[in-house]
Structure formats: C-alpha cells, structure tokens
Design a protein around this motif. Sequence first.
Motif, PDB file in Angstrom:
ATOM      1  N   SER A   1       7.107 102.666  62.569  1.00 39.91           N
ATOM      2  CA  SER A   1       7.554 102.148  63.877  1.00 39.91           C
ATOM      3  C   SER A   1       9.163 102.157  63.713  1.00 39.91           C
ATOM      4  O   SER A   1       9.742 102.520  64.675  1.00 39.91           O
ATOM      5  CB  SER A   1       7.379 100.608  64.387  1.00 39.91           C
ATOM      6  OG  SER A   1       7.767  99.708  63.595  1.00 39.91           O
TER       7      SER A   1
ATOM      8  N   ALA B   1       2.725  91.722  74.130  1.00 38.15           N
ATOM      9  CA  ALA B   1       1.446  92.031  73.857  1.00 38.15           C
ATOM     10  C   ALA B   1       0.480  92.110  75.237  1.00 38.15           C
ATOM     11  O   ALA B   1      -0.291  92.974  75.081  1.00 38.15           O
ATOM     12  CB  ALA B   1       1.020  90.811  72.924  1.00 38.15           C
TER      13      ALA B   1
ATOM     14  N   TYR C   1      -5.118  97.164  69.036  1.00 40.94           N
ATOM     15  CA  TYR C   1      -4.794  96.046  67.783  1.00 40.94           C
ATOM     16  C   TYR C   1      -4.817  96.751  66.283  1.00 40.94           C
ATOM     17  O   TYR C   1      -4.696  96.061  65.241  1.00 40.94           O
ATOM     18  CB  TYR C   1      -5.750  94.676  67.909  1.00 40.94           C
ATOM     19  CG  TYR C   1      -7.111  95.213  67.857  1.00 40.94           C
ATOM     20  CD1 TYR C   1      -7.828  95.563  66.837  1.00 40.94           C
ATOM     21  CD2 TYR C   1      -7.714  95.389  69.196  1.00 40.94           C
ATOM     22  CE1 TYR C   1      -9.158  95.792  66.869  1.00 40.94           C
ATOM     23  CE2 TYR C   1      -9.197  95.380  69.293  1.00 40.94           C
ATOM     24  CZ  TYR C   1      -9.793  95.976  68.026  1.00 40.94           C
ATOM     25  OH  TYR C   1     -11.087  96.188  68.104  1.00 40.94           O
TER      26      TYR C   1
ATOM     27  N   ILE D   1      -0.360  98.996  67.422  1.00 33.52           N
ATOM     28  CA  ILE D   1       0.671  98.096  67.079  1.00 33.52           C
ATOM     29  C   ILE D   1       2.061  98.975  66.948  1.00 33.52           C
ATOM     30  O   ILE D   1       3.186  98.274  67.508  1.00 33.52           O
ATOM     31  CB  ILE D   1       0.501  97.372  65.547  1.00 33.52           C
ATOM     32  CG1 ILE D   1      -0.647  96.538  65.953  1.00 33.52           C
ATOM     33  CG2 ILE D   1       1.479  96.307  65.876  1.00 33.52           C
ATOM     34  CD1 ILE D   1      -0.908  95.644  64.788  1.00 33.52           C
TER      35      ILE D   1
ATOM     36  N   TYR E   1       5.244  98.063  69.237  1.00 37.88           N
ATOM     37  CA  TYR E   1       6.495  97.846  68.869  1.00 37.88           C
ATOM     38  C   TYR E   1       7.649  98.909  69.292  1.00 37.88           C
ATOM     39  O   TYR E   1       8.917  98.476  69.271  1.00 37.88           O
ATOM     40  CB  TYR E   1       6.527  97.835  66.999  1.00 37.88           C
ATOM     41  CG  TYR E   1       5.887  96.563  66.512  1.00 37.88           C
ATOM     42  CD1 TYR E   1       5.251  95.644  67.145  1.00 37.88           C
ATOM     43  CD2 TYR E   1       5.920  96.307  65.233  1.00 37.88           C
ATOM     44  CE1 TYR E   1       4.571  94.508  66.622  1.00 37.88           C
ATOM     45  CE2 TYR E   1       5.417  95.240  64.616  1.00 37.88           C
ATOM     46  CZ  TYR E   1       4.946  94.405  65.294  1.00 37.88           C
ATOM     47  OH  TYR E   1       4.418  93.162  64.613  1.00 37.88           O
TER      48      TYR E   1
ATOM     49  N   THR F   1       3.850  89.238  68.498  1.00 35.90           N
ATOM     50  CA  THR F   1       3.033  90.499  69.269  1.00 35.90           C
ATOM     51  C   THR F   1       1.646  91.006  68.547  1.00 35.90           C
ATOM     52  O   THR F   1       0.825  90.849  69.402  1.00 35.90           O
ATOM     53  CB  THR F   1       4.008  91.535  69.499  1.00 35.90           C
ATOM     54  OG1 THR F   1       5.222  91.017  69.804  1.00 35.90           O
ATOM     55  CG2 THR F   1       3.677  92.540  70.285  1.00 35.90           C
ATOM     56  N   ALA F   2       2.042  91.014  67.193  1.00 36.23           N
ATOM     57  CA  ALA F   2       0.760  91.614  66.446  1.00 36.23           C
ATOM     58  C   ALA F   2      -0.292  90.357  66.444  1.00 36.23           C
ATOM     59  O   ALA F   2      -1.620  90.830  66.740  1.00 36.23           O
ATOM     60  CB  ALA F   2       1.115  91.813  65.132  1.00 36.23           C
TER      61      ALA F   2
ATOM     62  N   LEU G   1      -1.997  90.538  70.015  1.00 30.09           N
ATOM     63  CA  LEU G   1      -2.849  91.842  70.203  1.00 30.09           C
ATOM     64  C   LEU G   1      -4.085  91.699  69.637  1.00 30.09           C
ATOM     65  O   LEU G   1      -5.202  91.988  70.247  1.00 30.09           O
ATOM     66  CB  LEU G   1      -1.989  92.887  69.558  1.00 30.09           C
ATOM     67  CG  LEU G   1      -0.995  93.547  70.523  1.00 30.09           C
ATOM     68  CD1 LEU G   1      -0.129  94.629  69.700  1.00 30.09           C
ATOM     69  CD2 LEU G   1      -1.328  94.138  71.486  1.00 30.09           C
ATOM     70  N   SER G   2      -4.090  91.160  68.382  1.00 29.48           N
ATOM     71  CA  SER G   2      -5.531  91.151  67.645  1.00 29.48           C
ATOM     72  C   SER G   2      -6.089  89.835  67.699  1.00 29.48           C
ATOM     73  O   SER G   2      -7.035  89.540  66.989  1.00 29.48           O
ATOM     74  CB  SER G   2      -5.112  91.469  66.200  1.00 29.48           C
ATOM     75  OG  SER G   2      -4.199  90.341  65.659  1.00 29.48           O
TER      76      SER G   2
ATOM     77  N   SER H   1      -5.197  90.034  62.497  1.00 27.19           N
ATOM     78  CA  SER H   1      -4.753  91.279  62.124  1.00 27.19           C
ATOM     79  C   SER H   1      -4.396  91.183  60.695  1.00 27.19           C
ATOM     80  O   SER H   1      -4.468  90.082  59.956  1.00 27.19           O
ATOM     81  CB  SER H   1      -3.134  91.593  62.698  1.00 27.19           C
ATOM     82  OG  SER H   1      -2.352  92.237  62.033  1.00 27.19           O
TER      83      SER H   1
END
Lengths: 273, 323
Positions: free
Chosen positions: B108, B152, B184, B189, B193, B260-261, B264-265, B269
């Motif tokens: 990223s 997210a 996710y 991701i 990002y 955020t991660a 998302l998951s 994660s």
Amino acid sequence: MNKRRTTWEWPVILVVGAFFIVPMLAMTRFAMQRVPMSLLGRDTLFSRWTIRGLMNTISDDKFQPAFLLSVRLGIVTVLVVLALLLPTVLWLHLRAVQWKMAAEVVSLLAYVVPPIALVVGVSGAYRDTVPWIVSTNFGLVPLYAILCLPFAYRTLDAGFAALDLHTLVNASRSLGASWQQTFRKVLIPNLRTAILTTSFLAFAVVMGEFAISSLLLKRTLPTYMVEAQGREPQGAMGVALLLLVLTTVLFMVLGRIQKKSPTSSSQEIRITP
Amino acid sequence: MGPTRRRQKIVSELDFLLMVSPSQEENVTGGPAGSRASATSGRWSPSLILPILPYFTFVGLFLLVPTVVLFTKAFRPVTGSTTSAMVEAMNASNRSSFVFSLKLSLYSAILGAIIGFLFALAASRIERPRRLRNLVTGFSGVAANLGGIPLAFAFIASLGAQGLFTRILYHNGIDLYGAGFKIYDFWGIVVVYLYFQIPLMLLVMLPAIDGLRPTWREAAINIGASPFQYWRRVGLPILTPSLLGGTLLLFANAFSAYATAYALSSGGSRLVPVQIRFYLQGNTITGKGNLGYALAAWMVLILLFVMTGYLLLRRRAERWRTT
C-alpha cells in the motif's frame, strides 16, 4: 511562457478523483436508499430514498450516550492538550530554549508507539495500580492527549515561532499586566489560528478514534458504529456518513480560518523595536 | 501570490494536518531569542525547569512508562515456557501475521507513493482552473486524516460483495468476487488504504515538486536536454529523498493502522494489531498475555526503524529547499 500541453494530467486527476468520489456516493446510497442492490437500475435509481434508517439509529437509546461521550471526550481532550502545551511551549520559547529539542523529540515518540501498543502498555502499567485509567470513560483522555501530542506540539510551536514573543511579553509586562493577563489578552488572541487548528484536529481525532476505546471496551461513537453495523447496517452507515460530513465541515472551516490569517500573528502586531 | 508564498501556504497546511514540518531544523537548534541569561544559569536550574515539568511528567507517565512496561513484559517468557515472549512472537503463526502486515504496508505504501506522486505532479502542472489545486490539497487534507470506521464502511458499500462499484463492474462483465477478490483480504485492504495513502503522499510531494526551480529546467533545456532527460537527470534525483521518505511515512502509516482493517474483516483479520487484541483478551485463559506485549513491542521497534529512516531522508530532501 508556460504553455505546456496537458496530456496525461487530466486522466490521472479524473481517475484518482473517481476513486475518491465513488466510495462516498456508494456510502450515501447505502445509507439512504431502500432498494436492494440487485434491483438497482436505471429506473429505480431515484426511488425510495429515505433517511429513516439514520433516524432510527439516532433515536436508538444507545446512540446518544455514545455520541455524547465522544463529544465530551473530544472537548476534554482539547482542553487538556491546550492546558498542557500552551504554557510549556511558551516557556520553551521564552526561556528554556535548551529544552526545546528534548520536548519536540518526546512529542514525536507518539508516532513510534502506535495506538494499539500504547493502550497495551498503559493497561499493563496501570491496570493494577491506577485502575481508573483503564476502567473509567474519562481515563481515555490522557491516552487521547498523547495521540494528539505530535501535531499539537508542532502547530503550537509554529504559532509561537511566528510571534515576536519577547517584545510582546515585555511590552505587556512593563505596562503592568500580570502573567495571567498577558496570557489571556495578548498571547491567546495572537495565537488564535494555531489554537483553533490544534483544537479542531484533536477533536476530529477523538471523534474517530477506535483502537483504544475498543480495546478498553468503551462505548464511544466509533465502537458503537461497529456494534450497530450488524444490527442495523443502514443506520450505522448513516451515522458513519454523518461523522464524515462533520469531519469534512470541521476541516473546511479550519481551511477558511487558516486562509483568512495566513500569518495573522506576524502581520497584525508589528511592534518594531 | 508568488510561488514561494503559495509554497509556504501548502507547507503550513501540511504542517498542520500531518506531522511534517519543514522548518523543524531551525526550531530544533534553538533560536538566539531568549538564550541570554538563562543559558548561563544552567539547564537544570529549578526556576527554568519547573514550568515545563508538567509536560515532561505527563509524557513520561502516559507514554514512556507504558512503553518501558511494554518491553519488560515482552521480554518475559510466556507461561510454561523458558524462552522470551519476544522470541516466541516470531514463531510460525505470529511470524506469518507479521509478514502479512509488513507486506500489506509495503504494497500500500509503494502503490500509494507512485499514484500519489503522479497525482501531485498532475495537480501541480494543471493551471487552467486555478481552483483545482486548492480543491485537491484541501480534499487531501481531509482524506489523509480519514481512515477508521467510516472509511471501512464506505468501501463495504462500494467494493463489498453487494457494493455499488462491484455491481457496476458486474454489469459490465467483470466479476470481481468471482475472480476471488474480497474487500477484507489482502488486496481489498490495500485498495482501501490507498484512500488515505494517496492524499498523504500528495501532501508530502507537492512542496517538494514546487521546490523544483524553473531555472533548473530552463538550464537543462538550454544545454539541449529533452524533458525526459531533464526528469531523468535532474528532476527525479532531486525528488528521490522526498519520494523515499514519503514511502516510508506511508509504510508507517499503514503499519500502525488498525480500525479500518478491523471493521472490514469484522475483527477476523490476520493483521498484527488484531492478533495483539486476540492475545490480550484471552490472556487469563491462555496465559499468553506476554505474547501480546511482545507483538506490540515488535511493532514499536519496526516503527522506530522506519520513522528514523524517514527523518533522515527528510533532512536530506531539505538540502535543496534551503536558501
């Protein structure tokens, strides 16, 4: 003279711009339109838009405490950061110049210790000895203040650096003003932009902070959103959108303030010695 | 509105919104103002230190002590083992989550750096609508500070399985989820990002690009260089420290990100911060609490390394911007 042909520039701007705009549009749609994705087409594009999901969530009896807690934490954090830094940076510029480097390096340490490591360290250090830091809602404030330290320090440092500090303080003091009066009537008005910038940024950081509050099981706005996502996805999306709009407005106001007084301090008070 | 004025404005904007202060050096060395009198009375004299004591105490209590505790706990062994948790934290499953986190941050950062640089270059070269530049920098200031839960959510709504963009692509014959993409997962991701990485890179690079003086370009063209040669031999070499520094900053930014991660998951994660949470919440049962400390300690070490590199590169990048 600068007649360059633009070839690749516009495509780059447009593609990247689209990447930034599409998620916002999608979010707005998700939050406000009651049409399943599979039925979304040209003829249903404008039907069944509603803010009922958002309203449902806002009137949820868990939303308001979470929102208010975040707002309160934001305000208290701003006050703590300012109360801690204003006198310190003033003194560093006025007398304790030898300590400036140390103070700045220390403020930057927060970038090396990520929020997750910070909260782990704090709970490891104080869970048994000073439990209120971990157990009470406002125990979050010191941690949030640490998160804000790097940018707050730099902003205020730059604000003071733009002032003719010695002249100002000496003038004020020789006219018989107390330190308190000097602070309130001379320094703070001259540092308005720096103080507002620090406050807005710190407030925005606290309103969106998740890692620490979630690990300490506090019900702030972001942890509420994650929790509500499973129950009422549309409402949670609406709240997230609201938070985004709030942040954006905050930053736009901030941009206005900064533009209005690009170097307000140095221009307004030119008391040449 | 001369170019220097404009540059100053952007630099200050950057300064406020992020951590980058180009004027750091001059501040750090300590100006001449105020060093009289107090300098002679010694740096440790109580009257000098007293007013700044609260600040150092506060940082000591809430940042330094926790970090020290973190490391002492991290070096202790996990229950039922003799090796330090620091060592154990690099064993199989944990190492794989470090590899995942590092790789994610690296990809990223590199993608964000390249796109962000092109974006900055494009924004700096377009002159026609004058407001475009202000719009881009203003927007970047907001987006670089975004992240967290709302971001997210925005991507779940656009690139999730039922997302708007996923659907649009599907109707045009591109089946993202059929091809194995998941919002996710790793690439999901990375894409999310990029939303804050690209603007951050723009804010780092714009002042550096503005620092390229037109005279350098003119001089190169006058002695017969093509625009390509100018960039190859002059422009890019001067920008290299800024580019590398920016990439490191983006790396650190991604590496310490968590919310955020997590959103998302839904908390599943493989990222290191999510693993830390896992160990600490289960620590009473598993006795592996120290492992959580060790993972966090490794994060601090990695960030220390990266941020030091960033500061060194930034110092070097400023060589061309002085005078």
